[in-house]
Design an enzyme around this catalytic site. Structure first.
Site, PDB file in Angstrom:
ATOM      1  N   LYS A   1      36.132  12.326  73.450  1.00  0.00           N
ATOM      2  CA  LYS A   1      37.215  13.236  73.872  1.00  0.00           C
ATOM      3  C   LYS A   1      37.764  12.666  75.185  1.00  0.00           C
ATOM      4  CE  LYS A   1      39.636  16.539  75.856  1.00  0.00           C
ATOM      5  NZ  LYS A   1      39.233  17.027  77.133  1.00  0.00           N
TER       6      LYS A   1
ATOM      7  N   GLY B   1      41.803  14.598  81.100  1.00  0.00           N
ATOM      8  CA  GLY B   1      41.550  14.711  82.542  1.00  0.00           C
ATOM      9  C   GLY B   1      42.148  13.574  83.344  1.00  0.00           C
TER      10      GLY B   1
ATOM     11  N   GLY C   1      47.335  18.173  78.588  1.00  0.00           N
ATOM     12  CA  GLY C   1      47.849  19.327  79.343  1.00  0.00           C
ATOM     13  C   GLY C   1      48.900  19.007  80.386  1.00  0.00           C
TER      14      GLY C   1
ATOM     15  N   ASP D   1      38.404  19.554  73.141  1.00  0.00           N
ATOM     16  CA  ASP D   1      36.930  19.470  73.130  1.00  0.00           C
ATOM     17  C   ASP D   1      36.398  20.005  71.800  1.00  0.00           C
ATOM     18  OD1 ASP D   1      36.872  18.531  75.733  1.00  0.00           O
ATOM     19  OD2 ASP D   1      36.475  20.487  76.633  1.00  0.00           O
TER      20      ASP D   1
ATOM     21  N   LYS E   1      32.448  23.517  77.438  1.00  0.00           N
ATOM     22  CA  LYS E   1      32.084  22.110  77.168  1.00  0.00           C
ATOM     23  C   LYS E   1      30.631  22.004  76.694  1.00  0.00           C
ATOM     24  CE  LYS E   1      35.478  19.980  80.215  1.00  0.00           C
ATOM     25  NZ  LYS E   1      36.428  19.693  79.116  1.00  0.00           N
TER      26      LYS E   1
END
Length: 296
Positions: free
Chosen positions: A36, A39, A72, A190, A249
């Protein structure tokens, strides 16, 4: 003199690292590893380059990486450009019809294809997919009041991904999927990574995050827990040591382990080559979760 000494030292380190990696390469050859990716590692262009190279490296030494990504920050940028206000409720993006259009355009059209191009530039052979392709993921509404088209994974059909990895392709999957009626849903990346890892019988699920891993005291990096099993993970959530954004998570890791994934890792994507350090070194750098510590 000093320069040649330094070069010798650097070369010796490189050889030692390669040598240490060999048993892991042998152990994991031919096995699926679901990563994944998101970030800071996705926002910082230098980090992005090292992550992409690491994914290609995995493929070159015989592992079968499958990449799942979110996006995002880029979604927020485009909502802003289009004058649509980004709203969140309980940490979930409120996704009305207009927002869903943007989410799908950005994740499937822009972010996904950019990652495909980067992997291909680095010498890999990537294929971009979303949940809609070959019914890879069927979505259902997450069900919370007032959040719109936020979905959960209802079912998966991994035949396409299995065929691609067998032929040496690197699937890059964006976390958009449709329900039985064709309505698109935005699903947490996730969650998608965890469900795909389970469905593929993956050797590893690796979540790249903006934290060093699971910390006993999140102010103190030296309290990193390098290895834990499902029971300990649940205890850490109950006792409040694992809190906030880390809870989903850890739950995602626990779910995938309960469905047969061998190991789940939470690593710091802000560290260059975090992926390779976690997979191919004895010490690793993040937190590794296993089903039960009796397994060795």
């Amino acid at each position: 003199m000093l320069t040649s000494e330094y070069i010798e030292k650097a070369e010796a380190t490189r050889v030692r690292v390669l040598s240490e990696a060999l048993p892991y390469i042998q152990q994991f050859a031919g096995r699926v590893v679901v990563v994944k990716y998101g970030g800071a590692a996705m926002k910082d262009s230098n980090l992005k380059e090292t992550v992409i190279r690491d994914i290609v490296f995995l493929s070159c030494v015989g592992l079968r990486p499958v990449v799942v990504h979110g996006g995002g920050p880029e979604i927020n940028t485009w909502l802003d450009k289009l004058g649509i206000e980004a709203q969140f409720k309980n940490g979930l993006r409120v996704t009305d019809a207009a927002t869903m259009d943007v989410v799908e355009m950005v994740l499937v059209g822009r972010v996904n294809k950019e990652l495909v191009a980067l992997v291909n530039q680095a010498g890999g052979s990537a294929v971009g997919l979303c949940g809609k392709d070959a019914n890879l993921i069927k979505a259902r509404p997450q069900g919370e009041e007032g959040i719109g088209f936020v979905g959960e994974v209802q079912s998966t059909d991994t035949k396409l991904i299995e065929a691609l990895v067998r032929e040496g392709y690197i699937p890059i999957v964006s976390s958009v999927a449709a329900d039985d009626k064709g309505q698109a849903y935005n699903i947490n990346a996730d969650t998608v990574a965890g469900e795909l890892a389970a469905a593929l019988g993956a050797e590893k699920l690796i979540l790249m995050t903006d934290t060093p891993g699971i910390l006993k005291n999140y102010h103190d990096l030296s309290t990193l827990i390098p290895r834990l099993d499902i029971q300990e993970a649940r205890r850490l959530i109950e006792s409040g040591i694992v809190s906030g954004g880390m809870i989903p998570k850890v739950n995602c890791c626990v779910r995938s382990l309960a469905q047969g994934v061998k190991a789940a890792h939470i690593i710091d994507g802000r560290l260059p080559h975090a992926l390779l350090l976690e997979i191919f070194t004895d010490a690793g750098i993040g937190s590794m979760l296993v089903a039960s510590d009796f397994m060795g």
